[in-house]
Design a protein around this motif. Structure first.
Motif, PDB file in Angstrom:
ATOM      1  N   UNK A 120      33.897  37.661  31.457  1.00  0.00           N
ATOM      2  CA  UNK A 120      35.278  36.874  31.392  1.00  0.00           C
ATOM      3  C   UNK A 120      35.546  35.406  31.889  1.00  0.00           C
ATOM      4  N   UNK A 121      34.226  35.446  33.173  1.00  0.00           N
ATOM      5  CA  UNK A 121      34.149  34.566  34.203  1.00  0.00           C
ATOM      6  C   UNK A 121      32.852  33.522  32.882  1.00  0.00           C
ATOM      7  N   UNK A 122      31.740  34.527  32.300  1.00  0.00           N
ATOM      8  CA  UNK A 122      30.736  33.381  31.346  1.00  0.00           C
ATOM      9  C   UNK A 122      31.049  32.596  30.103  1.00  0.00           C
ATOM     10  N   UNK A 123      32.065  33.402  29.923  1.00  0.00           N
ATOM     11  CA  UNK A 123      32.542  33.371  28.371  1.00  0.00           C
ATOM     12  C   UNK A 123      32.817  31.677  28.140  1.00  0.00           C
ATOM     13  N   UNK A 124      33.317  31.424  29.635  1.00  0.00           N
ATOM     14  CA  UNK A 124      35.144  29.698  28.590  1.00  0.00           C
ATOM     15  C   UNK A 124      33.273  29.038  28.641  1.00  0.00           C
ATOM     16  N   UNK A 125      31.237  29.068  29.429  1.00  0.00           N
ATOM     17  CA  UNK A 125      30.725  28.093  29.032  1.00  0.00           C
ATOM     18  C   UNK A 125      30.166  27.872  28.043  1.00  0.00           C
ATOM     19  N   UNK A 126      30.432  29.133  26.839  1.00  0.00           N
ATOM     20  CA  UNK A 126      29.863  29.743  25.367  1.00  0.00           C
ATOM     21  C   UNK A 126      29.139  31.047  25.540  1.00  0.00           C
ATOM     22  N   UNK A 127      28.804  30.736  24.436  1.00  0.00           N
ATOM     23  CA  UNK A 127      28.842  32.258  23.375  1.00  0.00           C
ATOM     24  C   UNK A 127      28.070  33.286  24.698  1.00  0.00           C
ATOM     25  N   UNK A 128      27.803  34.424  24.604  1.00  0.00           N
ATOM     26  CA  UNK A 128      27.101  35.591  25.603  1.00  0.00           C
ATOM     27  C   UNK A 128      26.776  36.439  25.099  1.00  0.00           C
ATOM     28  N   UNK A 129      25.638  37.242  24.144  1.00  0.00           N
ATOM     29  CA  UNK A 129      24.828  38.073  24.292  1.00  0.00           C
ATOM     30  C   UNK A 129      24.701  39.681  24.943  1.00  0.00           C
ATOM     31  N   UNK A 130      24.497  39.628  25.367  1.00  0.00           N
ATOM     32  CA  UNK A 130      24.610  41.404  26.612  1.00  0.00           C
ATOM     33  C   UNK A 130      24.129  42.877  26.058  1.00  0.00           C
ATOM     34  N   UNK A 131      22.749  42.838  26.314  1.00  0.00           N
ATOM     35  CA  UNK A 131      21.951  43.955  26.190  1.00  0.00           C
ATOM     36  C   UNK A 131      22.067  44.883  27.105  1.00  0.00           C
ATOM     37  N   UNK A 132      21.670  46.227  27.319  1.00  0.00           N
ATOM     38  CA  UNK A 132      22.199  46.890  28.319  1.00  0.00           C
ATOM     39  C   UNK A 132      20.746  47.710  28.770  1.00  0.00           C
ATOM     40  N   UNK A 133      20.336  47.354  29.405  1.00  0.00           N
ATOM     41  CA  UNK A 133      19.000  47.663  30.084  1.00  0.00           C
ATOM     42  C   UNK A 133      19.254  48.934  30.846  1.00  0.00           C
ATOM     43  N   UNK A 134      17.877  49.794  29.863  1.00  0.00           N
ATOM     44  CA  UNK A 134      18.141  51.446  29.806  1.00  0.00           C
ATOM     45  C   UNK A 134      17.008  52.048  30.783  1.00  0.00           C
ATOM     46  N   UNK A 135      15.979  51.378  30.754  1.00  0.00           N
ATOM     47  CA  UNK A 135      14.785  51.833  31.514  1.00  0.00           C
ATOM     48  C   UNK A 135      13.585  50.538  31.890  1.00  0.00           C
ATOM     49  N   UNK A 136      12.987  50.242  33.184  1.00  0.00           N
ATOM     50  CA  UNK A 136      12.353  49.133  32.697  1.00  0.00           C
ATOM     51  C   UNK A 136      10.639  49.871  32.928  1.00  0.00           C
ATOM     52  N   UNK A 137       9.363  49.040  31.797  1.00  0.00           N
ATOM     53  CA  UNK A 137       8.962  49.510  31.645  1.00  0.00           C
ATOM     54  C   UNK A 137       8.093  48.229  32.506  1.00  0.00           C
ATOM     55  N   UNK A 138       8.009  47.471  32.477  1.00  0.00           N
ATOM     56  CA  UNK A 138       6.803  46.935  33.261  1.00  0.00           C
ATOM     57  C   UNK A 138       7.926  45.666  34.416  1.00  0.00           C
ATOM     58  N   UNK A 139       7.235  45.835  35.300  1.00  0.00           N
ATOM     59  CA  UNK A 139       8.251  45.416  36.339  1.00  0.00           C
ATOM     60  C   UNK A 139       7.022  44.485  37.652  1.00  0.00           C
ATOM     61  N   UNK A 140       7.574  43.637  38.154  1.00  0.00           N
ATOM     62  CA  UNK A 140       7.282  43.380  38.709  1.00  0.00           C
ATOM     63  C   UNK A 140       5.494  42.545  39.127  1.00  0.00           C
ATOM     64  N   UNK A 141       4.845  43.014  37.790  1.00  0.00           N
ATOM     65  CA  UNK A 141       3.347  43.155  37.708  1.00  0.00           C
ATOM     66  C   UNK A 141       2.993  41.678  38.514  1.00  0.00           C
TER      67      UNK A 141
END
Length: 152
Positions: A120-141
């Motif tokens: 709701x805060x961000x949408x005033x700046x543009x069109x959003x697309x949200x992807x829920x993170x299920x798990x980390x496959x590679x992190x802080x390599x």
């Protein structure tokens, strides 16, 4: 650019565990503790080492939901968004990118309602697309030395 093999070894060790003592790093790379400290200080001064941080488990802090949110910014709203996003506590990382979307953010939320409030805060700046993170496959390599040969 780092050309010294020992500096690369020091960087790799620090990326894996930034709490290693200079003495321990020295033992692993074959230098004295003061020599390691001098090399680290020089890499800090050159901006190669930008800082040290703890790697936090967001779930353990109560942030049960992580997402990748992209934003296709409305005309004339990019600069205001680039300023306001710095104040959004939910944003872990924010990148200005090329392509259809202008912005990609990694965000952490306490729950689905928190995500909705953020959108709701961000949408005033543009069109959003949200992807829920299920798990980390590679992190802080770790950043590795470029060993590829350049084409002539």
């Amino acid at each position: 650019m780092i050309k010294d093999e020992i500096n690369w070894s020091i960087l790799l060790l620090l990326q894996r565990n930034a709490r290693l003592s200079n003495a321990e790093i020295g033992r692993r790379v074959g230098l004295t503790s003061p020599a390691v400290a001098e090399r680290i200080k020089k890499m800090e001064d050159l901006g190669i080492i930008k800082g040290y941080a703890a790697n936090i488990d967001h779930t353990a802090t109560g942030h049960q939901l992580r997402a990748i949110v992209t934003l296709k910014v409305f005309s004339g709203r990019l600069k205001p968004f680039l300023e306001i996003v710095k104040g959004f506590k939910e944003v872990i990382n924010c990148y200005r990118i090329t392509g259809v979307e202008n912005i990609i953010m990694e965000v952490a939320f306490f729950d689905q309602n928190h995500l909705e409030e953020f959108i709701d805060k961000v949408i005033q700046y543009g069109e959003t697309r949200t992807h829920i993170v299920l798990s980390n496959v590679v992190e802080n390599r770790e950043i590795q030395r470029n060993t590829r040969k350049r084409l002539q």
